[in-house]
Design an enzyme around this catalytic site. Sequence first.
Site, PDB file in Angstrom:
ATOM      1  N   VAL A 177     -11.170   2.406  -3.926  1.00  0.00           N
ATOM      2  CA  VAL A 177     -10.992   1.671  -4.726  1.00  0.00           C
ATOM      3  C   VAL A 177     -11.759   0.663  -4.976  1.00  0.00           C
ATOM      4  CG1 VAL A 177      -8.897   0.470  -6.590  1.00  0.00           C
ATOM      5  CG2 VAL A 177      -8.540   1.767  -4.454  1.00  0.00           C
ATOM      6  N   ASP A 206       1.164  -1.275  -0.109  1.00  0.00           N
ATOM      7  CA  ASP A 206      -0.024   0.164  -0.069  1.00  0.00           C
ATOM      8  C   ASP A 206       0.385   1.532  -0.323  1.00  0.00           C
ATOM      9  OD1 ASP A 206      -3.236   0.812   1.281  1.00  0.00           O
ATOM     10  OD2 ASP A 206      -2.095   1.935   1.134  1.00  0.00           O
ATOM     11  N   ASN A 227     -12.756  -3.907   2.943  1.00  0.00           N
ATOM     12  CA  ASN A 227     -13.932  -2.404   2.639  1.00  0.00           C
ATOM     13  C   ASN A 227     -14.553  -3.040   1.574  1.00  0.00           C
ATOM     14  OD1 ASN A 227     -13.251  -1.498   5.218  1.00  0.00           O
ATOM     15  ND2 ASN A 227     -11.340  -0.423   3.541  1.00  0.00           N
ATOM     16  N   HIS A 257      -9.781  -5.863  -3.095  1.00  0.00           N
ATOM     17  CA  HIS A 257      -9.087  -5.954  -2.160  1.00  0.00           C
ATOM     18  C   HIS A 257      -9.139  -6.049  -0.474  1.00  0.00           C
ATOM     19  CE1 HIS A 257      -9.731  -1.527  -1.937  1.00  0.00           C
ATOM     20  NE2 HIS A 257      -9.265  -2.147  -1.136  1.00  0.00           N
ATOM     21  N   HIS A 264      -6.926  -6.089   2.712  1.00  0.00           N
ATOM     22  CA  HIS A 264      -5.414  -5.683   2.966  1.00  0.00           C
ATOM     23  C   HIS A 264      -4.841  -6.303   4.540  1.00  0.00           C
ATOM     24  CE1 HIS A 264      -6.749  -1.205   2.029  1.00  0.00           C
ATOM     25  NE2 HIS A 264      -7.299  -1.467   2.641  1.00  0.00           N
TER      26      HIS A 264
END
Length: 120
Positions: A99, A32, A90, A103, A105
């Site tokens: 985004v 990130d 999220n 994805h 994290h």
Amino acid sequence: MYDTNNVFARIIRGEIPAAKVYEDDSVLAFKDNTPSAPIHIIVVPKAGYTSFEHFTRTASAEEIGHFFKTVGTIAKQLGAEENGFRLVTNNGPDAGQTVMHFHVHILAGEPLGGVLGRRT
Ligand code: AMP
């Protein structure tokens, strides 16, 4: 609707740089660029899914299984398994997804504190 010009799609296509830590035919992981912990990795399927909800509703069981197994492999590769790590995805506006390419994290490298926001 999936936007093929979102920033992670552009990273996957090699149009913008990223610090890659893992890659195979269907999964990419990279650092990130605004880390929230000493170790902060983004893991994405290369195919275009907008969110966790979209991914788990429309991807094959094989693709979903490979993706999450690979998240585990990457966490181990990072050396994060002994002290622990946190997975975050999220999904949508209330969760603050910015985004619109699904994805996960991976956060690690220090005590991460509490995560469950309390409304009262
Ligand atoms: P989310 O808010 O869950 O959608 O997470 C998006 C994440 O993508 C944020 O943590 C950003 O710091 C990260 N990010 C955005 N652009 C880039 C980029 N070009 N390279 C690496 N990470 C990025």
